[in-house]
Design an enzyme around this catalytic site. Structure first.
Site, PDB file in Angstrom:
ATOM      1  N   GLY A  21       2.765  -0.669   5.643  1.00 58.79           N
ATOM      2  CA  GLY A  21       1.916  -1.928   5.178  1.00 58.79           C
ATOM      3  C   GLY A  21       2.705  -2.886   4.254  1.00 58.79           C
ATOM      4  O   GLY A  21       3.113  -4.031   4.580  1.00 58.79           O
ATOM      5  N   ARG A  25       7.964  -1.155   0.279  1.00 57.70           N
ATOM      6  CA  ARG A  25       8.028   0.236   0.676  1.00 57.70           C
ATOM      7  C   ARG A  25       8.802   0.255   1.647  1.00 57.70           C
ATOM      8  O   ARG A  25       9.728   1.270   1.793  1.00 57.70           O
ATOM      9  CB  ARG A  25       6.651   0.688   1.087  1.00 57.70           C
ATOM     10  CG  ARG A  25       6.697   2.150   1.587  1.00 57.70           C
ATOM     11  CD  ARG A  25       5.698   2.933   1.028  1.00 57.70           C
ATOM     12  NE  ARG A  25       5.711   3.227  -0.212  1.00 57.70           N
ATOM     13  CZ  ARG A  25       4.694   4.403  -0.958  1.00 57.70           C
ATOM     14  NH1 ARG A  25       4.093   5.062   0.162  1.00 57.70           N
ATOM     15  NH2 ARG A  25       4.988   4.630  -2.018  1.00 57.70           N
ATOM     16  N   ARG A  44       8.523 -14.850   4.491  1.00 58.41           N
ATOM     17  CA  ARG A  44       7.464 -14.501   3.862  1.00 58.41           C
ATOM     18  C   ARG A  44       7.642 -13.094   3.065  1.00 58.41           C
ATOM     19  O   ARG A  44       6.659 -12.462   2.777  1.00 58.41           O
ATOM     20  CB  ARG A  44       6.213 -14.246   4.435  1.00 58.41           C
ATOM     21  CG  ARG A  44       5.551 -15.784   5.331  1.00 58.41           C
ATOM     22  CD  ARG A  44       4.489 -15.314   6.150  1.00 58.41           C
ATOM     23  NE  ARG A  44       4.325 -16.573   6.807  1.00 58.41           N
ATOM     24  CZ  ARG A  44       2.887 -17.217   6.467  1.00 58.41           C
ATOM     25  NH1 ARG A  44       2.169 -16.771   5.631  1.00 58.41           N
ATOM     26  NH2 ARG A  44       2.725 -18.658   6.993  1.00 58.41           N
ATOM     27  N   ARG A  88       3.413   3.392  12.877  1.00 57.92           N
ATOM     28  CA  ARG A  88       3.166   3.074  11.427  1.00 57.92           C
ATOM     29  C   ARG A  88       3.036   4.121  10.511  1.00 57.92           C
ATOM     30  O   ARG A  88       2.480   5.393  10.994  1.00 57.92           O
ATOM     31  CB  ARG A  88       1.540   2.399  11.701  1.00 57.92           C
ATOM     32  CG  ARG A  88       0.945   2.264  10.337  1.00 57.92           C
ATOM     33  CD  ARG A  88      -0.527   1.165  10.563  1.00 57.92           C
ATOM     34  NE  ARG A  88      -1.442   1.768   9.497  1.00 57.92           N
ATOM     35  CZ  ARG A  88      -1.577   1.598   8.213  1.00 57.92           C
ATOM     36  NH1 ARG A  88      -0.562   1.170   7.483  1.00 57.92           N
ATOM     37  NH2 ARG A  88      -2.774   2.068   7.669  1.00 57.92           N
ATOM     38  N   SER A  91      -1.275   4.517   4.472  1.00 57.00           N
ATOM     39  CA  SER A  91      -2.362   5.210   3.600  1.00 57.00           C
ATOM     40  C   SER A  91      -3.588   4.991   4.111  1.00 57.00           C
ATOM     41  O   SER A  91      -3.762   4.171   5.010  1.00 57.00           O
ATOM     42  CB  SER A  91      -2.139   4.917   2.097  1.00 57.00           C
ATOM     43  OG  SER A  91      -2.551   3.595   1.996  1.00 57.00           O
ATOM     44  N   ASP A 205      -7.079   7.607  -0.755  1.00 58.97           N
ATOM     45  CA  ASP A 205      -8.668   7.498  -1.402  1.00 58.97           C
ATOM     46  C   ASP A 205      -9.806   8.237  -0.864  1.00 58.97           C
ATOM     47  O   ASP A 205      -9.678   8.347   0.248  1.00 58.97           O
ATOM     48  CB  ASP A 205      -8.955   6.066  -1.416  1.00 58.97           C
ATOM     49  CG  ASP A 205      -7.893   5.141  -1.756  1.00 58.97           C
ATOM     50  OD1 ASP A 205      -7.699   4.788  -2.885  1.00 58.97           O
ATOM     51  OD2 ASP A 205      -7.355   4.494  -0.833  1.00 58.97           O
ATOM     52  N   ARG A 218       0.832  10.334  -4.834  1.00 66.73           N
ATOM     53  CA  ARG A 218       1.111   9.316  -3.897  1.00 66.73           C
ATOM     54  C   ARG A 218       2.587   9.588  -3.292  1.00 66.73           C
ATOM     55  O   ARG A 218       2.782   9.516  -2.016  1.00 66.73           O
ATOM     56  CB  ARG A 218       0.897   7.835  -4.260  1.00 66.73           C
ATOM     57  CG  ARG A 218       0.754   6.988  -3.082  1.00 66.73           C
ATOM     58  CD  ARG A 218       0.380   5.430  -4.165  1.00 66.73           C
ATOM     59  NE  ARG A 218      -0.944   5.474  -4.336  1.00 66.73           N
ATOM     60  CZ  ARG A 218      -1.814   4.599  -3.405  1.00 66.73           C
ATOM     61  NH1 ARG A 218      -1.324   4.227  -2.361  1.00 66.73           N
ATOM     62  NH2 ARG A 218      -3.175   4.659  -4.083  1.00 66.73           N
TER      63      ARG A 218
HETATM   64  N1  HPA Z   1     -10.291   1.518   2.925  1.00 69.86           N
HETATM   65  C1  HPA Z   1      -9.233   0.754   3.978  1.00 69.86           C
HETATM   66  N2  HPA Z   1      -7.997   1.118   4.145  1.00 69.86           N
HETATM   67  C2  HPA Z   1      -7.612   1.926   3.139  1.00 69.86           C
HETATM   68  C3  HPA Z   1      -8.348   2.587   2.130  1.00 69.86           C
HETATM   69  C4  HPA Z   1      -9.633   2.523   2.167  1.00 69.86           C
HETATM   70  O1  HPA Z   1     -10.309   3.081   1.380  1.00 69.86           O
HETATM   71  N3  HPA Z   1      -7.371   3.314   1.606  1.00 69.86           N
HETATM   72  C5  HPA Z   1      -6.087   3.041   1.907  1.00 69.86           C
HETATM   73  N4  HPA Z   1      -6.150   2.301   2.789  1.00 69.86           N
END
Ligand code: HPA
Length: 235
Positions: A21, A25, A44, A88, A91, A205, A218
């Site tokens: 994303g 990175r 951009r 892709r 995370s 998460d 991470r």
């Molecule tokens: N929600 C949506 N996208 C994410 C999250 C999440 O908690 N963590 C990393 N990408």
């Protein structure tokens, strides 16, 4: 020819593009894992690079956050730059009782609350799925490298901050392994334009437990996923 969002020329991208994303990175991946990497686009600040990995031409480019952003970049890469495989590498959050931080989830399918795939399909449900060859290659690479992965359904959410109180409970019951914001969109674009796509995610998460990865962890889990993604990309 350059497109509105990608200032590169035909031939600047490899047939396979790894897509995190975050554009920074993408830069780090190019510097760390590719040889002779050159910046090929930067509109951009959405940076893209092409170099080689183990002698094979390979590109990496950021796709931003959310289905609208990633759909633009993936659409133009496939339609205007001859890209055939999009992997892709992102995370995700999880709500699953038996998934931990740092686990790696491969999205065999991607559910969503976004309407994009219905817009493509007369308002019918479209089963947004990974390309089977990429999926099988990634799973066997992970096995060979002794990297445990979970393979199944993820949920690509339009809202990071969801007001739906019971949604996470339902996801857990329906065996949704991870929550991201892009996989279902990328799978839809790839299907529409006849390309192949795969999404691999490290769990950063645990939404219901309120746990988050430290930056050290991470990095470690990302590196493990990268090794699998890189080998998959050149197979
Ligand atoms: N929600 C949506 N996208 C994410 C999250 C999440 O908690 N963590 C990393 N990408």
């Amino acid at each position: 020819m350059a497109t509105p969002h990608i200032n590169a020329e035909l031939g600047d991208f490899a047939e396979t593009v790894l897509m995190p994303g975050d554009p920074l990175r993408a830069k780090l991946i190019a510097e760390t894992y590719l040889e002779d990497a050159k910046e090929v686009c930067n509109v951009r600040n959405m940076f893209g690079y092409t170099g080689t990995y183990k002698g094979k031409k390979l590109s990496v480019m950021g796709h931003g956050m959310g289905i609208p952003s990633c759909s633009i970049y993936v659409h133009e890469l496939i339609k205007d730059f001859g890209v055939k495989n999009v992997i892709r590498i992102g995370s995700c959050g999880t709500v699953s009782d038996d998934i931990k931080l740092m686990d790696i989830v491969i999205a065999m399918g991607a559910s969503t609350d976004s309407k994009v795939n219905r817009i493509r399909f007369n308002n019918h449900d479209f089963a947004a799925i990974a390309d089977y060859h990429l999926l099988e290659t990634a799973v066997s690479e992970a096995r060979e490298q002794n990297v445990p992965v979970r393979v199944g359904n993820v949920f690509s959410a339009d809202l990071f901050y969801s007001p739906e109180a019971d949604l996470f409970d339902k996801m857990n019951k329906l065996n949704i392994l991870g929550v991201d914001m892009e996989a279902a969109g990328i799978y839809g674009v790839a299907a529409e334009l006849g390309a192949k796509a795969l999404t691999m995610l490290t769990v950063s998460d645990h939404i219901t437990r309120g746990e988050h990865l430290s930056s050290d962890d991470r990095q470690k889990s990302f590196h493990a996923m990268m090794q699998v993604a890189l080998e998959t990309a050149i197979k």
